[in-house]
Design an enzyme around this catalytic site. Structure first.
Site, PDB file in Angstrom:
ATOM      1  N   HIS A  28      -9.927   0.522   4.414  1.00  0.00           N
ATOM      2  CA  HIS A  28      -8.541   0.759   4.828  1.00  0.00           C
ATOM      3  C   HIS A  28      -8.697   1.784   6.557  1.00  0.00           C
ATOM      4  O   HIS A  28      -9.589   2.870   6.314  1.00  0.00           O
ATOM      5  CB  HIS A  28      -7.575   1.338   4.272  1.00  0.00           C
ATOM      6  N   GLY A  51       1.593   2.272  10.599  1.00  0.00           N
ATOM      7  CA  GLY A  51       2.372   3.355  10.588  1.00  0.00           C
ATOM      8  C   GLY A  51       2.818   3.893  11.979  1.00  0.00           C
ATOM      9  O   GLY A  51       3.638   5.201  11.948  1.00  0.00           O
ATOM     10  N   GLU A 103      -7.185   4.278   7.467  1.00  0.00           N
ATOM     11  CA  GLU A 103      -7.054   5.680   7.394  1.00  0.00           C
ATOM     12  C   GLU A 103      -8.341   6.174   6.410  1.00  0.00           C
ATOM     13  O   GLU A 103      -8.726   7.291   6.687  1.00  0.00           O
ATOM     14  CB  GLU A 103      -5.769   5.934   6.330  1.00  0.00           C
ATOM     15  N   LYS A 113      -0.079   4.148  -0.362  1.00  0.00           N
ATOM     16  CA  LYS A 113      -0.873   5.406   0.321  1.00  0.00           C
ATOM     17  C   LYS A 113      -0.412   6.602  -0.838  1.00  0.00           C
ATOM     18  O   LYS A 113      -0.223   6.436  -1.955  1.00  0.00           O
ATOM     19  CB  LYS A 113      -0.138   5.712   1.639  1.00  0.00           C
ATOM     20  N   SER A 160       2.619  -2.084  10.359  1.00  0.00           N
ATOM     21  CA  SER A 160       4.108  -1.973  10.814  1.00  0.00           C
ATOM     22  C   SER A 160       5.066  -3.414  10.510  1.00  0.00           C
ATOM     23  O   SER A 160       5.861  -3.582  11.242  1.00  0.00           O
ATOM     24  CB  SER A 160       4.547  -1.566  12.210  1.00  0.00           C
ATOM     25  N   GLU A 189      -5.887  -5.416  10.113  1.00  0.00           N
ATOM     26  CA  GLU A 189      -4.894  -4.161  10.352  1.00  0.00           C
ATOM     27  C   GLU A 189      -5.258  -3.574  11.730  1.00  0.00           C
ATOM     28  O   GLU A 189      -6.287  -2.752  11.827  1.00  0.00           O
ATOM     29  CB  GLU A 189      -4.965  -3.398   9.493  1.00  0.00           C
ATOM     30  N   ASN A 242       0.813  -1.209   0.009  1.00  0.00           N
ATOM     31  CA  ASN A 242       0.170   0.004  -0.015  1.00  0.00           C
ATOM     32  C   ASN A 242       0.990   1.496   0.029  1.00  0.00           C
ATOM     33  O   ASN A 242       1.552   1.709   1.036  1.00  0.00           O
ATOM     34  CB  ASN A 242      -0.938  -0.079   1.349  1.00  0.00           C
TER      35      ASN A 242
HETATM   36  P1  PGA Z   1       2.299   0.315   7.660  1.00  0.00           P
HETATM   37  O1  PGA Z   1       0.919   0.346   6.974  1.00  0.00           O
HETATM   38  O2  PGA Z   1       3.104  -0.854   7.231  1.00  0.00           O
HETATM   39  O3  PGA Z   1       2.959   1.566   7.554  1.00  0.00           O
HETATM   40  O4  PGA Z   1       1.944   0.224   9.158  1.00  0.00           O
HETATM   41  C1  PGA Z   1       0.182  -0.646   6.949  1.00  0.00           C
HETATM   42  C2  PGA Z   1      -1.060  -0.262   5.919  1.00  0.00           C
HETATM   43  O5  PGA Z   1      -1.766   0.740   6.280  1.00  0.00           O
HETATM   44  O6  PGA Z   1      -1.598  -0.900   5.236  1.00  0.00           O
END
Ligand code: PGA
Length: 254
Positions: free
Chosen positions: A93, A169, A95, A11, A209, A163, A9
């Protein structure tokens, strides 16, 4: 045998040129196990689909609207996503849920529309830190599934990504034990919601992460069928390393 998938991803990162360079770096190194799905920004999907040479890499969009066309300024439809060359789409997701206030009902409409229009959704679920601390993890996952997958037919192809919001993140990742518990709960609930056959066949990815130094332990968890990687997917070499480690762990279990 369930599919093993590693998804990136990106982003809101990478221009078209940066995306092309990434594919030139990654494609010669990988084969089809695990399958790779890249989620670039909308603006790069069409150009990237032209440079991918093998079937080892698929593309997906990070979001979509549920209508196929109309007066919805700023939105992108599933038909447009397919037209640009993507086969997958991320739905729900964290976010999108937290920053853009997407509710379970909206996510459900997107799931139904994605499938109806021929895309394979990766349905993202997970609890916040506050919910985990108040022992509500299972209640939250259950609600996200019950509403998000309402009227989504058992035969339709989709993937689940667990997740935990507090691990995305933040550099804090869930422990293998926490991941094992959550994935087992999700798989059991899918048995109840659909059937044993569905729960045995649906891939459940872990995200939050994921990095080269923790992927081995995560991939060891039996119910983990791959990963959804944000930060560590931005660099081709580190994403390749994660892919390679999942390959070694999962191949040894086949
Ligand atoms: P991250 O993001 O690996 O930076 O924690 C995972 C995601 O948002 O799918």
């Amino acid at each position: 045998m369930r599919k093993v998938i590693l998804a990136a991803n990106w982003k809101m990162y990478k221009t078209i040129k940066e995306g092309i360079d990434y594919i030139k770096c990654l494609e010669p190194k990988i084969d089809n196990f695990p399958e790779v799905v890249l989620f670039p920004p909308f603006t790069a999907i069409a150009e990237l689909s032209k440079v991918i040479r093998s079937s080892n890499i698929s593309l997906g969009a990070q979001n979509m609207y549920f209508e196929t066309k109309g007066a919805y300024t700023g939105e992108i439809s599933p038909i447009m996503i397919k037209d640009a060359g993507a086969r997958y789409v991320l739905i729900g997701h964290s976010e999108r849920r937290n920053i853009f206030k997407e509710e379970d009902e909206l996510i459900n409409k997107k799931m139904i529309s994605a499938i109806k229009n021929g895309l394979i959704p990766i349905f993202c679920i997970g609890e916040t830190l506050q919910e985990r601390n108040s022992m509500e993890t299972e209640k939250v996952l259950k609600k996200q599934i019950e509403i998000g997958l309402r009227d989504v037919a058992e035969e339709s192809e989709f993937i689940i990504a667990y997740e935990p919001v507090w691990a995305i993140g933040t550099g804090i990742n869930a422990t293998p034990e926490q991941i094992r518990e959550a994935h087992a709960f999700i798989r059991d609930f899918i048995t109840y919601f659909y059937s044993k056959n569905k729960s045995e066949n649906i891939p459940i990815l872990y995200g939050g992460s994921v990095k080269t130094d923790n992927i081995n332990k995560i991939a060891e968890v039996e119910d983990v069928d791959g990963g959804l990687v944000g930060g560590a997917s931005l660099d081709c070499e580190s994403f390749y390393e994660i892919w390679n480690r999942i390959k070694v762990v999962k191949r040894s279990k086949r």
